[in-house]
Design an enzyme around this catalytic site. Structure first.
Site, mmCIF file in Angstrom:
data_model
loop_
_atom_site.group_PDB
_atom_site.id
_atom_site.type_symbol
_atom_site.label_atom_id
_atom_site.label_comp_id
_atom_site.label_asym_id
_atom_site.label_seq_id
_atom_site.Cartn_x
_atom_site.Cartn_y
_atom_site.Cartn_z
ATOM 1 C CD GLU A 130 55.008 25.591 35.640
ATOM 2 O OE1 GLU A 130 56.095 25.121 35.642
ATOM 3 O OE2 GLU A 130 54.732 26.460 36.600
ATOM 4 C CG ASN A 171 47.749 26.093 34.470
ATOM 5 O OD1 ASN A 171 47.249 26.978 34.403
ATOM 6 N ND2 ASN A 171 48.701 25.569 35.500
ATOM 7 C CG HIS A 207 52.145 32.033 40.467
ATOM 8 N ND1 HIS A 207 51.784 31.899 41.651
ATOM 9 C CD2 HIS A 207 52.112 30.984 39.706
ATOM 10 C CE1 HIS A 207 51.138 30.456 41.643
ATOM 11 N NE2 HIS A 207 51.401 29.888 40.562
ATOM 12 C CD GLU A 235 49.396 27.141 39.388
ATOM 13 O OE1 GLU A 235 50.496 27.628 39.813
ATOM 14 O OE2 GLU A 235 49.251 26.326 38.514
HETATM 15 C C1 XIL Z 1 53.750 24.530 43.945
HETATM 16 C C2 XIL Z 1 53.208 23.908 45.344
HETATM 17 O O1 XIL Z 1 52.357 25.149 45.845
HETATM 18 C C3 XIL Z 1 54.316 23.823 46.350
HETATM 19 O O2 XIL Z 1 53.885 23.352 47.566
HETATM 20 C C4 XIL Z 1 55.393 22.839 45.602
HETATM 21 O O3 XIL Z 1 56.624 22.789 46.641
HETATM 22 C C5 XIL Z 1 55.795 23.331 44.306
HETATM 23 O O4 XIL Z 1 54.737 23.444 43.644
HETATM 24 N N1 XIL Z 1 53.023 26.470 39.372
HETATM 25 C C6 XIL Z 1 52.300 25.296 39.443
HETATM 26 C C7 XIL Z 1 52.056 24.552 40.745
HETATM 27 O O5 XIL Z 1 51.825 24.993 38.514
HETATM 28 O O6 XIL Z 1 52.058 23.249 40.667
HETATM 29 C C8 XIL Z 1 53.091 25.106 41.729
HETATM 30 O O7 XIL Z 1 52.816 24.560 42.980
HETATM 31 C C9 XIL Z 1 53.452 26.596 41.801
HETATM 32 C C10 XIL Z 1 53.819 27.107 40.467
#
Ligand code: XIL
Length: 314
Positions: A130, A171, A207, A235
Site C-alpha cells: 500500500e 501490493n 477488496h 486479497e
Molecule cells: C487486515 C487483517 O485481515 C486484519 O485481521 C487486521 O486487523 C488488519 O489487517 N490490506 C492488507 C492486509 O494488506 O494486511 C489487511 O489485513 C487487509 C487490507
C-alpha cells in the site's frame, strides 16, 4: 467439481489460495478445510508476518506466530505468500515514534526485510504494501516522510539479497481497474526496472463490492504484465451490505467468476488468493460497518454460490 486449486492449475495459474490467521487455527473443522489442497494450494498469513508481530522491539525478531502458518503450509504442501515487509500500518511504536534520520531508518528497513525474507526463504513476498493514496500520490508514512520514495528500492534490494529465489511484489488496493492509482503503480514499476531495482510482481488486493467489479480489470492486469512483471490477485473478497439475499449472493457469484476469468485471460496473472475463505473469519464486518458475507464459504463453513462462480471463472 474438482476444487478451486485444481481448477486454477488446470487453467494455467500457479495457485489458488486463502489467507488465514493464527487465532482461527484452533478451529479444527476450519483447519481441515483450509488444508484441503484440492481447494487451496497457497496460504497467506493475515497478520503474523507483519512488522508489529515480527520485530516488536528493535533488532529482536519473533517468528513464532509466523512459523505456525509457514509450518501448516509446508505440512500441507501449500505455497506461502509472505505478507509483508514494509507497510505504513501495524507498525510497532519504536518505528513510528523513533524519529530516525534517513540513514538510520534505511538500515532499519534493510535489516527488517532481509531478516524476514531470509527466514522464510523460497517464497513469494509482498515486500511493499500500500504505497499509494487513491489519487496516485505517495501515501504519507514514516518511511516516505523520512526517506522519500527510496524506501521502496531499499526494501526490494534487501529482500533480493536475502533470498535471490524469492518473488518480490508491491501490493496495493484500488488498483483493480485502470485509473490514477494504477497509473502510479505502472510508473513506479517502470522506474524501478529502469534503475535495475529487483521487482517481480504487482499484487492486486481486490477488496471489492458486490456489483462493482471494475470493467477495466482485465485490461489493467494486462497493462501490468506488459511491464514484464507477474500479477497476482492477493486479497480477494467481495462484500455486500447485510443482510445477504439470494439476489446479492447470485450477483456475488458472477463477480467472483468475473475476477477469476480476468486473471485466467492474462498469461502473466499467476494466482488468486481470497482474504480467508469463510465469512466466519472475514475482516470485513469489523472494518466496513454493516457489510460482510464477502467470502465463498458462509459462517458455518458451507459453500455459497460464489464457490461455483470461481469454478466457472476458471
Ligand atoms: C487486515 C487483517 O485481515 C486484519 O485481521 C487486521 O486487523 C488488519 O489487517 N490490506 C492488507 C492486509 O494488506 O494486511 C489487511 O489485513 C487487509 C487490507
Amino acid at each position: 467439481a474438482s476444487g478451486l486449486a485444481v481448477a486454477a492449475k488446470a487453467a494455467g495459474l500457479k495457485y489458488f489460495g486463502s489467507a488465514t490467521d493464527n487465532p482461527e487455527l484452533t478451529d479444527t473443522t476450519y483447519v481441515a478445510q483450509l488444508s484441503n489442497t484440492k481447494d487451496f494450494g497457497q496460504i497467506t498469513p493475515g497478520n503474523s508476518m507483519k512488522w508489529d508481530a515480527t520485530e516488536p522491539t528493535r533488532g529482536t525478531f519473533t517468528f513464532t506466530q509466523g512459523d505456525v502458518v509457514a509450518s501448516l503450509a509446508q505440512k500441507n504442501g501449500q505455497l506461502l505468500r509472505g505478507h509483508n515487509c514494509v507497510w505504513y500500518n501495524q507498525l510497532p511504536s519504536w518505528v513510528t515514534s523513533g524519529n530516525f534520520d534517513n540513514a538510520t531508518l534505511t538500515s532499519i528497513i534493510q535489516n527488517h526485510c532481509s531478516t524476514l525474507v531470509g527466514h522464510y526463504k523460497g517464497q513469494i513476498w509482498d515486500v511493499i504494501n500500500e504505497p499509494f493514496n487513491d489519487d496516485g500520490t505517495w501515501r504519507t508514512s514514516v518511511f516516505y516522510t523520512t526517506t522519500g520514495q527510496s524506501y521502496v528500492a531499499t526494501a526490494l534490494r534487501a529482500a533480493r539479497a536475502a533470498d535471490p529465489a524469492a518473488k518480490l511484489y508491491i501490493n496495493d488496493y484500488n488498483i483493480e481497474g485502470t485509473g490514477a492509482k494504477s497509473t502510479a503503480m505502472v510508473n513506479l514499476v517502470k522506474s524501478l526496472k529502469a534503475q535495475g531495482v529487483p521487482i517481480d510482481g504487482i499484487g492486486i488486493q481486490a477488496h471489492l463490492i458486490v456489483g462493482q467489479v471494475p470493467s477495466t480489470l482485465q485490461a489493467n492486469i494486462q497493462q501490468f504484465t506488459a511491464l514484464g512483471v507477474e500479477v497476482a490477485i492477493t486479497e480477494l473478497d467481495i462484500r455486500m451490505t447485510l443482510p445477504s439475499t439470494d439476489a446479492l449472493l447470485a450477483q456475488q457469484k458472477k463477480d467472483y467468476q468475473t475476477v477469476v476469468a480476468a486473471c485466467k485471460a492474462v498469461s502473466g496473472c499467476i494466482g488468486v488468493t481470497i482474504w480467508d475463505y469463510t465469512d466466519k473469519y472475514s475482516w470485513v464486518p469489523s472494518t466496513f460497518s454493516g457489510q460482510g458475507a464477502a467470502l465463498p464459504w458462509d459462517a458455518n463453513l458451507v459453500k455459497k454460490p460464489a464457490y461455483d462462480g470461481i469454478l466457472a471463472g476458471f
